[in-house]
Scaffold this active site. Structure first.
Site, PDB file in Angstrom:
ATOM      1  CE1 TYR A 173     -34.342  59.572  90.915  1.00 34.70           C
ATOM      2  CE2 TYR A 173     -34.337  57.546  92.533  1.00 34.70           C
ATOM      3  CZ  TYR A 173     -33.835  57.937  91.168  1.00 34.70           C
ATOM      4  OH  TYR A 173     -33.354  57.349  90.259  1.00 34.70           O
ATOM      5  CE  LYS A 192     -35.719  56.865  87.424  1.00 34.78           C
ATOM      6  NZ  LYS A 192     -34.929  57.334  86.078  1.00 34.78           N
TER       7      LYS A 192
HETATM    8  N1  LIG Z   1     -27.160  56.418  90.371  1.00 36.21           N
HETATM    9  C1  LIG Z   1     -27.686  55.276  90.604  1.00 36.21           C
HETATM   10  O1  LIG Z   1     -27.498  54.561  91.514  1.00 36.21           O
HETATM   11  C2  LIG Z   1     -29.027  54.980  89.816  1.00 36.21           C
HETATM   12  C3  LIG Z   1     -29.601  55.957  88.636  1.00 36.21           C
HETATM   13  N2  LIG Z   1     -30.758  55.481  88.082  1.00 36.21           N
HETATM   14  C4  LIG Z   1     -31.008  56.204  87.180  1.00 36.21           C
HETATM   15  O2  LIG Z   1     -30.174  56.341  86.055  1.00 36.21           O
HETATM   16  C5  LIG Z   1     -30.442  57.702  85.153  1.00 36.21           C
HETATM   17  C6  LIG Z   1     -28.939  58.308  85.389  1.00 36.21           C
HETATM   18  O3  LIG Z   1     -28.476  58.466  86.784  1.00 36.21           O
HETATM   19  P1  LIG Z   1     -27.026  58.922  87.078  1.00 36.21           P
HETATM   20  O4  LIG Z   1     -26.146  58.841  85.916  1.00 36.21           O
HETATM   21  O5  LIG Z   1     -26.755  58.240  88.330  1.00 36.21           O
HETATM   22  O6  LIG Z   1     -27.503  60.607  87.513  1.00 36.21           O
HETATM   23  P2  LIG Z   1     -26.684  61.937  86.907  1.00 36.21           P
HETATM   24  O7  LIG Z   1     -27.320  62.854  87.655  1.00 36.21           O
HETATM   25  O8  LIG Z   1     -25.257  61.710  87.028  1.00 36.21           O
HETATM   26  O9  LIG Z   1     -26.997  61.924  85.431  1.00 36.21           O
HETATM   27  C7  LIG Z   1     -28.243  62.488  85.032  1.00 36.21           C
HETATM   28  C8  LIG Z   1     -28.236  63.207  83.821  1.00 36.21           C
HETATM   29  O10 LIG Z   1     -29.187  64.040  83.340  1.00 36.21           O
HETATM   30  C9  LIG Z   1     -29.141  65.305  83.296  1.00 36.21           C
HETATM   31  N3  LIG Z   1     -30.287  66.088  83.212  1.00 36.21           N
HETATM   32  C10 LIG Z   1     -30.722  66.229  84.463  1.00 36.21           C
HETATM   33  N4  LIG Z   1     -32.079  66.942  84.128  1.00 36.21           N
HETATM   34  C11 LIG Z   1     -32.094  67.180  82.780  1.00 36.21           C
HETATM   35  C12 LIG Z   1     -32.786  67.778  81.863  1.00 36.21           C
HETATM   36  N5  LIG Z   1     -34.168  68.513  82.644  1.00 36.21           N
HETATM   37  N6  LIG Z   1     -32.647  67.860  80.494  1.00 36.21           N
HETATM   38  C13 LIG Z   1     -31.735  67.050  80.106  1.00 36.21           C
HETATM   39  N7  LIG Z   1     -30.730  66.322  80.986  1.00 36.21           N
HETATM   40  C14 LIG Z   1     -31.075  66.444  82.292  1.00 36.21           C
HETATM   41  C15 LIG Z   1     -27.874  65.670  84.092  1.00 36.21           C
HETATM   42  O11 LIG Z   1     -27.452  66.814  83.460  1.00 36.21           O
HETATM   43  C16 LIG Z   1     -27.115  64.554  84.087  1.00 36.21           C
HETATM   44  O12 LIG Z   1     -26.065  64.676  83.253  1.00 36.21           O
HETATM   45  C17 LIG Z   1     -31.153  58.208  86.108  1.00 36.21           C
HETATM   46  O13 LIG Z   1     -32.770  58.445  85.178  1.00 36.21           O
HETATM   47  C18 LIG Z   1     -31.445  57.558  87.468  1.00 36.21           C
HETATM   48  O14 LIG Z   1     -32.929  57.751  87.810  1.00 36.21           O
HETATM   49  C19 LIG Z   1     -31.423  54.441  88.484  1.00 36.21           C
HETATM   50  C20 LIG Z   1     -30.967  53.581  89.514  1.00 36.21           C
HETATM   51  C21 LIG Z   1     -29.669  53.810  90.316  1.00 36.21           C
HETATM   52  C1  LIG Z   2     -26.035  57.894 106.408  1.00 31.28           C
HETATM   53  C2  LIG Z   2     -26.572  56.675 106.271  1.00 31.28           C
HETATM   54  C3  LIG Z   2     -26.345  55.803 107.268  1.00 31.28           C
HETATM   55  C4  LIG Z   2     -25.980  56.019 105.030  1.00 31.28           C
HETATM   56  C5  LIG Z   2     -26.612  56.716 103.686  1.00 31.28           C
HETATM   57  C6  LIG Z   2     -26.410  55.861 102.676  1.00 31.28           C
HETATM   58  C7  LIG Z   2     -27.500  56.348 101.463  1.00 31.28           C
HETATM   59  C8  LIG Z   2     -26.759  57.867 100.858  1.00 31.28           C
HETATM   60  C9  LIG Z   2     -27.725  55.741 100.207  1.00 31.28           C
HETATM   61  C10 LIG Z   2     -28.174  54.104 100.822  1.00 31.28           C
HETATM   62  C11 LIG Z   2     -28.940  53.697  99.505  1.00 31.28           C
HETATM   63  C12 LIG Z   2     -28.846  54.518  98.534  1.00 31.28           C
HETATM   64  C13 LIG Z   2     -29.558  54.635  97.150  1.00 31.28           C
HETATM   65  C14 LIG Z   2     -29.921  53.236  96.776  1.00 31.28           C
HETATM   66  O1  LIG Z   2     -28.602  52.987  96.313  1.00 31.28           O
HETATM   67  C15 LIG Z   2     -30.693  53.130  95.525  1.00 31.28           C
HETATM   68  C16 LIG Z   2     -30.885  54.261  94.651  1.00 31.28           C
HETATM   69  C17 LIG Z   2     -31.358  54.209  93.413  1.00 31.28           C
HETATM   70  C18 LIG Z   2     -31.451  55.326  92.428  1.00 31.28           C
HETATM   71  O2  LIG Z   2     -32.152  55.156  91.241  1.00 31.28           O
HETATM   72  C19 LIG Z   2     -30.883  56.577  92.550  1.00 31.28           C
HETATM   73  C20 LIG Z   2     -29.767  56.409  93.835  1.00 31.28           C
HETATM   74  C21 LIG Z   2     -30.348  55.678  95.014  1.00 31.28           C
HETATM   75  C22 LIG Z   2     -31.325  56.374  95.563  1.00 31.28           C
HETATM   76  C23 LIG Z   2     -29.194  55.533  96.200  1.00 31.28           C
HETATM   77  C24 LIG Z   2     -28.904  56.924  96.703  1.00 31.28           C
HETATM   78  C25 LIG Z   2     -28.005  57.073  98.197  1.00 31.28           C
HETATM   79  C26 LIG Z   2     -28.602  55.840  99.150  1.00 31.28           C
HETATM   80  C27 LIG Z   2     -29.790  56.705  99.632  1.00 31.28           C
END
Ligand SMILES: NC(=O)C1=CN([C@@H]2O[C@H](COP(=O)(O)OP(=O)(O)OC[C@H]3O[C@@H](n4cnc5c(N)ncnc54)[C@H](O)[C@@H]3O)[C@@H](O)[C@H]2O)C=CC1
Ligand SMILES: CC(C)CCC[C@@H](C)[C@H]1CC[C@H]2[C@@H]3[C@H](O)CC4=CC(=O)CC[C@]4(C)[C@H]3CC[C@]12C
Length: 434
Positions: free
Chosen positions: A224, A228
């Protein structure tokens, strides 16, 4: 186009160093911007001389304002991954906060039913079911778009998907988006990257209150963060490429830390795990390990703002990376979650971890082994694995004002509001589960 780069210089999955200083004073640019952006800011109207306001001139102004807003509502935005956790917030925020929007295209592998309710508003909302790994689908969706916010991705640190699939979606998908921009003439590309392109690294080095220029050995092995980092690098390198029509592509990347808020699946999973354990969670990570978190509404707001300002400040913002931050407190992953889980009736047991770290490591390794053994039969993907344990156990917090300096970002939601909204969402989820 001259590109000032403060992002990392090395290979994405190898060693990289942050470095460099910003050449352009952001605050000065901000004031210039306020001067030029009359149709969006009140300041433009306030500067008009009140004393000459006869009825005739007032009429002329009104006509002018109406013409301005008709002309202003001309932009087509495309959001890939617009039906995901963050995507839904970005879509709703764009509809609320981007007055120049004419059409909003939402491109996702799985379209959400909630899109229907958006189709009755003044902005044309077009839902496109498609796959970013399919270049022709991306190019078709992008034709005629001015701005693309690319956040479709496979967010998987639990071993649910294969490394090849993660690479295909996150890296090849991003290549397809860039090539579609070039082919169709879409000039502005915002990429949702992640703090994970920096760290935590495999050595578990802490990143304490770091910013975009803080040196850090960004070495990854997990698919992952590797994907990214590669995708982010592609996006930044594409800045300045000529798109159809001859104009330069302007790109930038936002790096959210761990996002929380309404719709957060992992929070939901942890909540249900707590319920299964009789309303208790057991502390696994020392409270002193701090983790960066940011509220989803603020991440969405930052996307709206960056997409808007990229069009005005291409020279300053093109090729740049910005951490996504707000005023959420620095806490350990578990203590932070308790801010929401506590008011929902869960208790975190222990002021120190109940199990020694070596035992947790052993359990995490056992989970990884079980996942591998069971793979032919079923998908075993628990929260605890060696990677998530290392992440949760490594301090990673950001402290920066780069987004504020470059494009005037201030969080839209205070910490109190972010907390209240998240708790309210958890409580609705709670009552609908009963
Ligand atoms: N959730 C988090 O804590 C973080 C997320 N991100 C980034 O933010 C973005 C959004 O993440 P989330 O909303 O949390 O994830 P999510 O899994 O809820 O949303 C991702 C979306 O992309 C769509 N998708 C997946 N594969 C696809 C494909 N082949 N074609 C078209 N659409 C596709 C999915 O259907 C989904 O709706 C991602 O790029 C992720 O890497 C970055 C930092 C932290
Ligand atoms: C079982 C353990 C004691 C606790 C597990 C916690 C984990 C599931 C999460 C701890 C840190 C999280 C990640 C972090 O917040 C940064 C992220 C960035 C992204 O781009 C995607 C999500 C994530 C990787 C997030 C995922 C869950 C954790 C690993």
């Amino acid at each position: 186009m001259p590109v000032e780069r403060s992002g990392h210089q090395g290979g994405p999955c190898g060693k990289s160093r942050r470095g460099g200083v910003e050449a352009v004073p952001g605050m000065a640019r901000r004031e210039e911007q306020a001067e030029g952006d009359n149709h969006l800011s009140l300041a433009g109207n306030e500067r008009r001389p009140a004393l000459v306001a006869s009825l005739g001139t007032l009429g002329l102004w009104l006509q002018q304002d109406m013409a301005d807003s008709a002309q202003a509502q001309k932009l087509v935005y495309l959001v890939t991954g617009g039906c995901g956790f963050l995507g839904e917030h970005v879509v709703r925020m764009l509809l609320q906060q981007e007055p120049r929007l004419r059409e909003l295209r939402i491109f996702d592998l799985h379209l959400g039913p909630w899109l229907e309710e958006l189709k009755t508003g003044p902005v044309q909302v077009t839902a496109i079911q498609g796959d970013v790994t399919q270049a022709h689908e991306v190019a078709a969706a992008m034709a005629g778009a001015h701005v693309v916010i690319h956040m479709a991705g496979l967010v998987d640190v639990f071993g649910r998907a294969s490394p090849e699939t993660i690479h295909a979606v996150n890296v090849q998908g991003t290549k397809n988006v860039i090539e579609a921009c070039v082919q169709t003439g879409t000039q502005f590309l915002v990429y949702t990257s992640s703090m994970e392109v920096v760290g935590p690294n495999i050595k578990g080095h802490p990143f304490y209150r770091g910013n975009e220029d803080t040196p850090y050995e960004a070495v990854h092995r997990h698919p992952y963060p590797c994907s990214k980092a590669l995708a982010e690098q592609l996006v930044l390198e594409a800045n300045g490429r000529k798109v159809r029509g001859g104009l330069p592509l302007v790109t930038c990347a936002l790096r959210p830390t761990g996002i929380y808020g309404e719709g957060h699946q992992i929070m939901r999973d942890i909540y249900h795990q707590g319920l299964r354990l009789g309303g208790r969670l057991f502390r696994a990570i020392p409270a002193s390990v701090e983790h960066g978190r940011v509220y989803v509404g603020n991440v969405a707001w930052m996307h709206v703002l960056v997409a808007r300002e990229l069009q005005q400040r291409a020279a300053l913002m093109g090729g740049q990376v910005y951490f996504c931050y707000d005023k959420s407190p620095y806490k350990s992953y578990e203590d932070f979650n308790m801010e929401f889980l506590g008011p929902c009736g869960l208790r975190l047991v222990g002021t120190r971890p109940l199990l020694p770290y070596w035992l947790l490591m052993l359990l995490a390794a056992l989970n990884a082994l079980l996942q591998w053994l069971l793979r032919p039969l079923l998908l075993y993907a628990p929260l605890l694995n060696p990677y998530t344990l290392a992440m949760a156990n490594t301090t990673f917090t950001v402290s920066t004002n780069k987004a504020q300096r470059h494009f005037g970002y201030e969080p839209l939601f205070s910490w109190e509001e972010s907390r209240t909204r998240t708790i309210r969402w958890m409580q609705t989820m709670d009552s609908s589960a009963q």
